[in-house]
Write a protein that holds these residues in place. Structure first.
Motif, mmCIF file in Angstrom:
data_model
loop_
_atom_site.group_PDB
_atom_site.id
_atom_site.type_symbol
_atom_site.label_atom_id
_atom_site.label_comp_id
_atom_site.label_asym_id
_atom_site.label_seq_id
_atom_site.Cartn_x
_atom_site.Cartn_y
_atom_site.Cartn_z
ATOM 1 N N ARG A 108 28.879 -20.927 31.319
ATOM 2 C CA ARG A 108 27.444 -20.738 31.577
ATOM 3 C C ARG A 108 27.227 -20.088 32.944
ATOM 4 O O ARG A 108 26.356 -19.229 33.112
ATOM 5 C CB ARG A 108 26.705 -22.076 31.453
ATOM 6 N N LYS A 109 28.037 -20.508 33.922
ATOM 7 C CA LYS A 109 27.912 -19.944 35.272
ATOM 8 C C LYS A 109 28.180 -18.433 35.240
ATOM 9 O O LYS A 109 27.444 -17.648 35.832
ATOM 10 C CB LYS A 109 28.948 -20.631 36.173
ATOM 11 N N LEU A 110 29.207 -18.043 34.519
ATOM 12 C CA LEU A 110 29.540 -16.622 34.437
ATOM 13 C C LEU A 110 28.479 -15.831 33.652
ATOM 14 O O LEU A 110 28.065 -14.752 34.082
ATOM 15 C CB LEU A 110 30.912 -16.435 33.772
ATOM 16 N N VAL A 111 28.028 -16.391 32.525
ATOM 17 C CA VAL A 111 27.022 -15.661 31.730
ATOM 18 C C VAL A 111 25.727 -15.515 32.536
ATOM 19 O O VAL A 111 25.072 -14.474 32.509
ATOM 20 C CB VAL A 111 26.724 -16.358 30.385
ATOM 21 N N ASN A 112 25.389 -16.575 33.306
ATOM 22 C CA ASN A 112 24.171 -16.542 34.125
ATOM 23 C C ASN A 112 24.145 -15.376 35.097
ATOM 24 O O ASN A 112 23.078 -14.897 35.470
ATOM 25 C CB ASN A 112 24.068 -17.834 34.946
ATOM 26 N N ILE A 212 33.338 -3.219 23.522
ATOM 27 C CA ILE A 212 33.796 -3.858 24.764
ATOM 28 C C ILE A 212 34.783 -2.948 25.506
ATOM 29 O O ILE A 212 34.674 -2.754 26.730
ATOM 30 C CB ILE A 212 34.409 -5.246 24.453
ATOM 31 N N ALA A 213 35.701 -2.353 24.751
ATOM 32 C CA ALA A 213 36.693 -1.465 25.383
ATOM 33 C C ALA A 213 35.982 -0.292 26.071
ATOM 34 O O ALA A 213 36.316 0.084 27.203
ATOM 35 C CB ALA A 213 37.673 -0.953 24.326
ATOM 36 N N GLU A 214 34.968 0.242 25.406
ATOM 37 C CA GLU A 214 34.234 1.377 25.983
ATOM 38 C C GLU A 214 33.488 0.967 27.259
ATOM 39 O O GLU A 214 33.477 1.702 28.247
ATOM 40 C CB GLU A 214 33.258 1.890 24.934
ATOM 41 N N ARG A 215 32.859 -0.236 27.216
ATOM 42 C CA ARG A 215 32.113 -0.689 28.409
ATOM 43 C C ARG A 215 33.043 -1.017 29.574
ATOM 44 O O ARG A 215 32.649 -0.936 30.725
ATOM 45 C CB ARG A 215 31.261 -1.929 28.090
ATOM 46 N N ARG A 216 34.280 -1.411 29.268
ATOM 47 C CA ARG A 216 35.245 -1.630 30.368
ATOM 48 C C ARG A 216 35.514 -0.297 31.076
ATOM 49 O O ARG A 216 35.560 -0.232 32.292
ATOM 50 C CB ARG A 216 36.576 -2.163 29.814
ATOM 51 N N ARG A 217 35.671 0.756 30.261
ATOM 52 C CA ARG A 217 35.928 2.086 30.838
ATOM 53 C C ARG A 217 34.696 2.641 31.524
ATOM 54 O O ARG A 217 34.760 3.215 32.586
ATOM 55 C CB ARG A 217 36.333 3.062 29.714
ATOM 56 N N ASP A 218 33.537 2.437 30.879
ATOM 57 C CA ASP A 218 32.334 3.122 31.316
ATOM 58 C C ASP A 218 31.133 2.146 31.266
ATOM 59 O O ASP A 218 30.358 2.138 30.313
ATOM 60 C CB ASP A 218 32.116 4.300 30.332
ATOM 61 N N PRO A 219 30.986 1.295 32.312
ATOM 62 C CA PRO A 219 29.931 0.278 32.293
ATOM 63 C C PRO A 219 28.529 0.885 32.249
ATOM 64 O O PRO A 219 28.305 1.975 32.794
ATOM 65 C CB PRO A 219 30.124 -0.484 33.606
ATOM 66 N N ARG A 220 27.615 0.174 31.576
ATOM 67 C CA ARG A 220 26.211 0.620 31.542
ATOM 68 C C ARG A 220 25.332 -0.527 32.000
ATOM 69 O O ARG A 220 25.817 -1.577 32.406
ATOM 70 C CB ARG A 220 25.818 0.997 30.117
ATOM 71 N N GLU A 221 23.991 -0.350 31.860
ATOM 72 C CA GLU A 221 23.052 -1.408 32.251
ATOM 73 C C GLU A 221 22.816 -2.362 31.085
ATOM 74 O O GLU A 221 21.684 -2.518 30.643
ATOM 75 C CB GLU A 221 21.698 -0.777 32.627
ATOM 76 N N GLY A 226 27.541 -6.301 31.846
ATOM 77 C CA GLY A 226 27.282 -7.355 32.833
ATOM 78 C C GLY A 226 28.306 -8.480 32.718
ATOM 79 O O GLY A 226 28.822 -8.970 33.724
ATOM 80 N N MET A 227 28.620 -8.873 31.474
ATOM 81 C CA MET A 227 29.582 -9.969 31.290
ATOM 82 C C MET A 227 30.976 -9.529 31.719
ATOM 83 O O MET A 227 31.741 -10.303 32.273
ATOM 84 C CB MET A 227 29.580 -10.450 29.833
ATOM 85 N N LEU A 228 31.302 -8.258 31.464
ATOM 86 C CA LEU A 228 32.637 -7.777 31.846
ATOM 87 C C LEU A 228 32.790 -7.714 33.368
ATOM 88 O O LEU A 228 33.881 -7.887 33.892
ATOM 89 C CB LEU A 228 32.887 -6.388 31.233
ATOM 90 N N GLN A 229 31.654 -7.480 34.047
ATOM 91 C CA GLN A 229 31.723 -7.378 35.514
ATOM 92 C C GLN A 229 31.539 -8.721 36.206
ATOM 93 O O GLN A 229 31.828 -8.851 37.394
ATOM 94 C CB GLN A 229 30.634 -6.416 36.020
ATOM 95 N N ALA A 230 31.018 -9.737 35.460
ATOM 96 C CA ALA A 230 30.719 -11.032 36.083
ATOM 97 C C ALA A 230 32.003 -11.665 36.607
ATOM 98 O O ALA A 230 33.010 -11.715 35.904
ATOM 99 C CB ALA A 230 30.060 -11.952 35.065
ATOM 100 N N ALA A 231 31.935 -12.148 37.849
ATOM 101 C CA ALA A 231 33.106 -12.827 38.423
ATOM 102 C C ALA A 231 32.617 -13.974 39.285
ATOM 103 O O ALA A 231 31.552 -13.901 39.897
ATOM 104 C CB ALA A 231 33.904 -11.833 39.256
ATOM 105 N N ASP A 232 33.403 -15.024 39.319
ATOM 106 C CA ASP A 232 33.060 -16.188 40.126
ATOM 107 C C ASP A 232 34.340 -16.578 40.851
ATOM 108 O O ASP A 232 35.249 -17.129 40.231
ATOM 109 C CB ASP A 232 32.575 -17.310 39.190
ATOM 110 N N GLY A 233 34.433 -16.251 42.148
ATOM 111 C CA GLY A 233 35.720 -16.382 42.834
ATOM 112 C C GLY A 233 36.700 -15.454 42.137
ATOM 113 O O GLY A 233 36.415 -14.293 41.876
#
Ligand code: HEM
Length: 414
Positions: A108-112, A212-221, A226-233
């Motif tokens: 939930r923290k990551l999705v948020n 998902i593979a495409e968004r890893r290569r070429d992120p959009r809005e 957003g989930m692929l870029q989300a990081a916590d520590g």
């Protein structure tokens, strides 16, 4: 279109799938609540909680009441199916709504980080545009299939665009969502549901993987980026977790909102004065959406099981017992709401339980509210009146969702 009055002695208070419970739930659950707000149901083999304070307490007590569908009594029910339908269960078991902390907290923290109220509010102009484009072709029509022409299309296009998956896939999304719903909402009349659910899960995962593979290569809005870029520590989602979350969003974001829109049309049909009030004052659309959620929300109830013994309304619940928190009953309890049988689109306060409470409170609530607000505003501004054609309203036989089987409507422009 009001509920028919129940006979004095309903056939079986323990039958959660009887026509009384499915088609006339508010009378049925009132009767149950007045009998005992925490009631032992012999057939379901668990506790049915129908009082407002008890349902809220149940939602908030996540330390003793577990949401985990893959252990405890629900895990036992599923053990045979889970070895037979492995892909279905591998992904289902990563869906955080059916998990407890610490797994739930991490997901939930990551999705948020990706699913923020701001990212939802920017969708408003697009949602308004979609609502108008769906309303225009309904003008002057003799009779429209409200699900096909409006209630299905709006949420599915919105969630597809928000996630970033091609909206052309919406017919497939509808089918997958329906088949997964039969597993998740335990549809009483569908014996083939596990096989269909496995197929749907497989197809949906295969559809999502290249996106998902495409968004890893070429992120959009969008939310997948957003989930692929989300990081916590140092923590981040795996691809499998992104697939599981996207499946949860497609599923949670589509069927529920669709049913909310249809249930709203039925509620306003029972209270035409409230439709006229909304038409006269469209600023009430936001609180109208919440009032429909309270009055006839798309989720009837949520299940839990006791990890430890607890007391609820003087009843001792033993470890391992199943517990059903009935939101429909709580939302019509006079202990929670003044004049609960009345639809009042300006109701305040309105602390309904339609989105749950506590750590699992619906993450998509801002999006569902926004869609319902714009839909009810748009429809009431375009049409001063409408007629529902169903002789009798019929609902899908499930304990969890409140889903009409069909709804045909004629909209009048004067
Ligand atoms: C009217 C529409 C909706 C209703 C009535 C609704 C209802 C709910 C409820 C009752 C829960 C809590 C489940 C529990 O306690 O076990 C929940 C959780 C959730 N909902 Fe919704 N929902 C709606 C729309 C949406 C939408 C549009 C999305 C996303 C696009 C969404 C995503 C979620 C997610 C991700 C959770 C899990 C939250 C967690 O476990 O922490 N929902 N929803």
């Amino acid at each position: 279109m009001s509920e028919t009055v129940l006979p004095d002695n309903p056939p079986d208070l323990d039958d959660l799938l009887s026509p009384e419970a499915i088609d006339r739930p508010f009378q049925y659950y009132r009767r149950l609540r007045e009998t005992r707000s925490v009631y032992w149901n012999k057939r379901w083999n668990g506790w049915i909680v129908t009082g407002y304070p008890e349902v809220v307490e149940g939602f908030r007590n996540h330390t003793k009441l577990s949401s985990d569908r893959f252990s405890g009594p629900f895990g036992e029910d599923l053990s045979e199916a889970s070895s037979q339908y492995q892909q279905l269960f591998r992904l289902l078991s990563q869906i955080f709504v059916w998990k407890d902390p610490p797994y739930h907290t991490r997901m939930r923290k990551l999705v948020n980080k990706a699913f923020t109220p701001r990212s939802v509010e920017v969708l408003r102009p697009r949602i308004q545009e979609l609502v108008s484009s769906l309303i225009e072709p309904m003008r002057g029509q003799r009779e429209v299939d409200f699900f096909a022409r409006f209630a299905f299309t709006l949420p599915v296009v919105v969630i597809a665009e928000y996630l970033g998956v091609p909206a052309e896939a919406r017919e497939s999304v509808r089918k997958w969502s329906e088949d997964l719903g039969a597993v998740i909402f335990v549809r009483g009349n569908d014996t083939d549901r596990m096989r269909k659910g496995e197929q749907a899960m497989h197809d949906l995962a295969e559809f999502l993987k290249p996106v998902i593979a495409e968004r890893r290569r070429d992120p959009r809005e969008d939310l997948i980026s957003g989930m692929l870029q989300a990081a916590d520590g140092g923590d981040a989602f795996t691809d499998d977790e992104v697939v599981a979350n996207a499946i949860l969003m497609v599923f949670a974001g589509h069927e529920t909102t669709m049913n909310l829109l249809a249930n709203g049309m039925v509620a306003f049909d029972q209270f035409p004065d409230q439709w006229a009030r909304l038409r006269a004052d469209p600023t009430l659309a936001r609180s109208a959406a919440d009032e429909v959620l309270r009055f006839d929300g798309p989720i009837r109830a949520q299940a839990r099981w006791a990890k430890e013994p607890l007391e609820l309304a003087g009843q001792r619940i033993e470890a391992g017992d199943r517990v059903l928190l009935v939101q429909h009953a709580a939302n019509r309890d006079p202990a929670g709401f003044t004049d609960p049988e009345r639809l009042d689109i300006a109701r305040r306060p309105n602390k309904h339980t339609a989105f749950g409470q506590g750590i699992h409170t619906c993450l998509g609530a801002p999006l569902a509210r926004l869609e319902a607000e714009e839909a009810f505003r748009g429809l009431s501004q375009a049409f001063p009146r409408y007629t529902i054609h169903e002789q009798e309203l019929r609902y899908a036989p499930t304990v969890v969702s409140r889903s009409l089987t069909q709804l045909h409507v004629t909209f009048h422009e004067s």
